[in-house]
Enzyme design. Structure first.
Site, PDB file in Angstrom:
ATOM      1  N   ARG A  32      -4.480   4.341  -0.351  1.00 21.07           N
ATOM      2  CA  ARG A  32      -5.684   3.730   0.586  1.00 21.07           C
ATOM      3  C   ARG A  32      -6.763   4.609  -0.002  1.00 21.07           C
ATOM      4  NH1 ARG A  32      -6.442   3.584   6.946  1.00 21.07           N
ATOM      5  NH2 ARG A  32      -5.424   1.577   6.545  1.00 21.07           N
ATOM      6  N   HIS A  49      -7.461  -5.817   2.731  1.00 19.53           N
ATOM      7  CA  HIS A  49      -6.651  -4.767   3.502  1.00 19.53           C
ATOM      8  C   HIS A  49      -5.186  -5.714   3.688  1.00 19.53           C
ATOM      9  CE1 HIS A  49      -4.737  -2.022   5.791  1.00 19.53           C
ATOM     10  NE2 HIS A  49      -5.330  -1.979   7.109  1.00 19.53           N
ATOM     11  N   GLN A  62      -2.350  -5.532   6.129  1.00 18.83           N
ATOM     12  CA  GLN A  62      -2.709  -5.685   7.483  1.00 18.83           C
ATOM     13  C   GLN A  62      -2.396  -7.234   7.909  1.00 18.83           C
ATOM     14  OE1 GLN A  62      -3.878  -3.670  10.219  1.00 18.83           O
ATOM     15  NE2 GLN A  62      -2.898  -5.469  11.086  1.00 18.83           N
ATOM     16  N   ASP A  95     -12.820  -7.219  14.227  1.00 18.91           N
ATOM     17  CA  ASP A  95     -12.498  -5.752  13.672  1.00 18.91           C
ATOM     18  C   ASP A  95     -13.840  -4.928  14.095  1.00 18.91           C
ATOM     19  OD1 ASP A  95     -11.410  -3.599  12.416  1.00 18.91           O
ATOM     20  OD2 ASP A  95     -12.001  -4.354  10.210  1.00 18.91           O
ATOM     21  N   CYS A 131      -7.031  -5.509  14.169  1.00 20.70           N
ATOM     22  CA  CYS A 131      -6.082  -4.507  13.374  1.00 20.70           C
ATOM     23  C   CYS A 131      -6.010  -3.106  14.114  1.00 20.70           C
ATOM     24  CB  CYS A 131      -6.579  -4.638  11.978  1.00 20.70           C
ATOM     25  SG  CYS A 131      -7.859  -3.825  11.536  1.00 20.70           S
ATOM     26  N   ARG A 161       3.248  -4.072  11.227  1.00 26.28           N
ATOM     27  CA  ARG A 161       2.954  -3.500  10.012  1.00 26.28           C
ATOM     28  C   ARG A 161       4.252  -2.894   9.418  1.00 26.28           C
ATOM     29  NH1 ARG A 161      -2.231  -1.666   9.126  1.00 26.28           N
ATOM     30  NH2 ARG A 161      -1.509  -0.994   7.306  1.00 26.28           N
TER      31      ARG A 161
HETATM   32  N1   CP Z   1      -5.083  -1.014  11.093  1.00 26.52           N
HETATM   33  C1   CP Z   1      -4.816   0.097  10.211  1.00 26.52           C
HETATM   34  O1   CP Z   1      -4.679  -0.135   8.778  1.00 26.52           O
HETATM   35  O2   CP Z   1      -4.845   1.172  10.713  1.00 26.52           O
HETATM   36  P1   CP Z   1      -5.075   2.857  10.275  1.00 26.52           P
HETATM   37  O3   CP Z   1      -6.349   3.101   9.702  1.00 26.52           O
HETATM   38  O4   CP Z   1      -4.573   3.649  11.468  1.00 26.52           O
HETATM   39  O5   CP Z   1      -3.837   2.618   8.898  1.00 26.52           O
HETATM   40  N1  NVA Z   2     -12.526  -2.461   8.633  1.00 29.01           N
HETATM   41  C1  NVA Z   2     -11.671  -1.022   9.101  1.00 29.01           C
HETATM   42  C2  NVA Z   2     -10.396  -1.461   8.978  1.00 29.01           C
HETATM   43  C3  NVA Z   2      -9.660  -0.116   9.464  1.00 29.01           C
HETATM   44  C4  NVA Z   2      -7.988  -0.313   9.462  1.00 29.01           C
HETATM   45  C5  NVA Z   2     -12.307   0.026   7.964  1.00 29.01           C
HETATM   46  O1  NVA Z   2     -12.002  -0.373   6.782  1.00 29.01           O
HETATM   47  O2  NVA Z   2     -12.507   0.902   8.527  1.00 29.01           O
END
Ligand code: CP
Ligand code: NVA
Length: 308
Positions: A107, A134, A137, A225, A266, A294
């Protein structure tokens, strides 16, 4: 060797196999007593590196648990604690990690980090979120939709809010799984043209509709989101909130969708900003199924990557 970098970069037949395998594994596991599961252990002897350059709850825990359920082991690494965060190149990091581990999940911020990691690693790399996409997700989200309502192909998905990284992966999925997507949000936060074009090129109807109530007419699924993503500067928060407030998903908006429409987010959510608690905890919401899925979807993604 197969990396899982994005939904539009993965063959649609393979995406379908991943979802089917995820559902099979979920059903098999639910059939057993909690804690007494005796899955076959396809990741036995495998070591998986989970690298986080941003915070995470779901991704961190679901990947870690998923690997363990399949008999593998994990190392959860914080980007800041690695030499990666102190000047070592991504390419060198990728080559070194490949000598120790069988799979890398990362990530990160800029997607160039993910792409360079995948280019130089000798083991598969999985995208656990970048500023741009992502995909894990949205694999869980497609699985969740289909568990509740059957095939997603031909359905109308409405994205309300910021055309962000999660929205981008929804556009990729629209093209690959054959559903339509309407975006409703301020023009400053429209999704990327390139991704709209990709989905349209695959035959999906992609609409932009500034009026959220009109947008959700006939919707089978409404998704939103956070209004401020992890890569967005906090200094933009007030401006974003002002632009996005009309796109909050509340009960009135859900009532304008199909009566059996689902609601997804998400998570993490900012309750009473992008969605009200009445919607998040209401009858349309499947947010905790998404979070659970997930785990199952990523187990199937890892098996696909490793061919096990
Ligand atoms: N939805 C998601 O990716 O959550 P986290 O940021 O908690 O991993
Ligand atoms: N759009 C959000 C998703 C988190 C899972 C971010 O990138 O922070």
């Amino acid at each position: 060797m197969k990396s899982f970098l994005d939904i539009h970069k993965t063959d649609s037949a393979d995406l379908r196999k991943i979802i089917d395998n995820a559902i099979e594994m979920k059903i098999a596991r639910k059939g057993r007593l909690r804690g007494a599961c005796d899955d076959d252990k396809p990741l036995d002897g495998h070591m998986v590196a989970l690298i986080f350059e941003k915070p995470s709850t779901r991704t961190r825990v679901s990947f870690d648990v998923g690997v363990r359920q399949m008999g593998g082991q994990t190392m959860v690494l914080s980007g800041a604690d690695m030499q990666l965060g102190h000047g070592e190149t991504i390419a060198d990091t990728a080559r070194v990690l490949s000598r120790y581990v069988d799979l890398i999940m990362i990530r990160t911020f800029d997607e160039s980090v993910l792409l360079e990691m995948a280019e130089y690693a000798d083991v598969p790399v999985i995208n656990g979120l970048t500023d741009r996409t992502h995909p894990c997700q949205i694999m869980a989200d497609v699985m969740t939709y289909e568990e509740h309502r059957g095939p997603i192909a031909g359905k109308k998905v409405v994205w309300s809010g910021d055309g962000n990284n999660v929205c981008s992966s929804f556009l990729h999925a629209a093209g690959q799984f054959g559903f339509d997507l309407t975006f409703t949000g301020p023009s400053q936060l429209d999704p990327e043209d390139e991704f709209i074009g990709l989905a349209r090129g695959k035959g999906s109807a992609i609409q932009i509709e500034r009026d959220p109530v009109k947008a959700v007419e006939g919707a089978d699924l409404v998704v939103t989101d956070t209004w401020v993503s992890m890569h967005d500067s906090q200094s933009t928060k007030e401006r974003r909130h002002n632009m996005l407030r009309p796109y909050q998903v509340d009960e009135r908006l859900m009532a304008a969708a199909k009566p059996d429409a689902l609601f997804m987010h998400c998570l993490p959510a900012h309750r009473e900003d992008e969605a009200t608690s009445a919607v998040m905890d209401g009858p349309h919401s499947v947010i905790f199924d998404e979070a659970e899925n997930r785990l199952h979807a990523q187990k199937a993604i890892m098996r696909w990557c490793l061919g096990v």
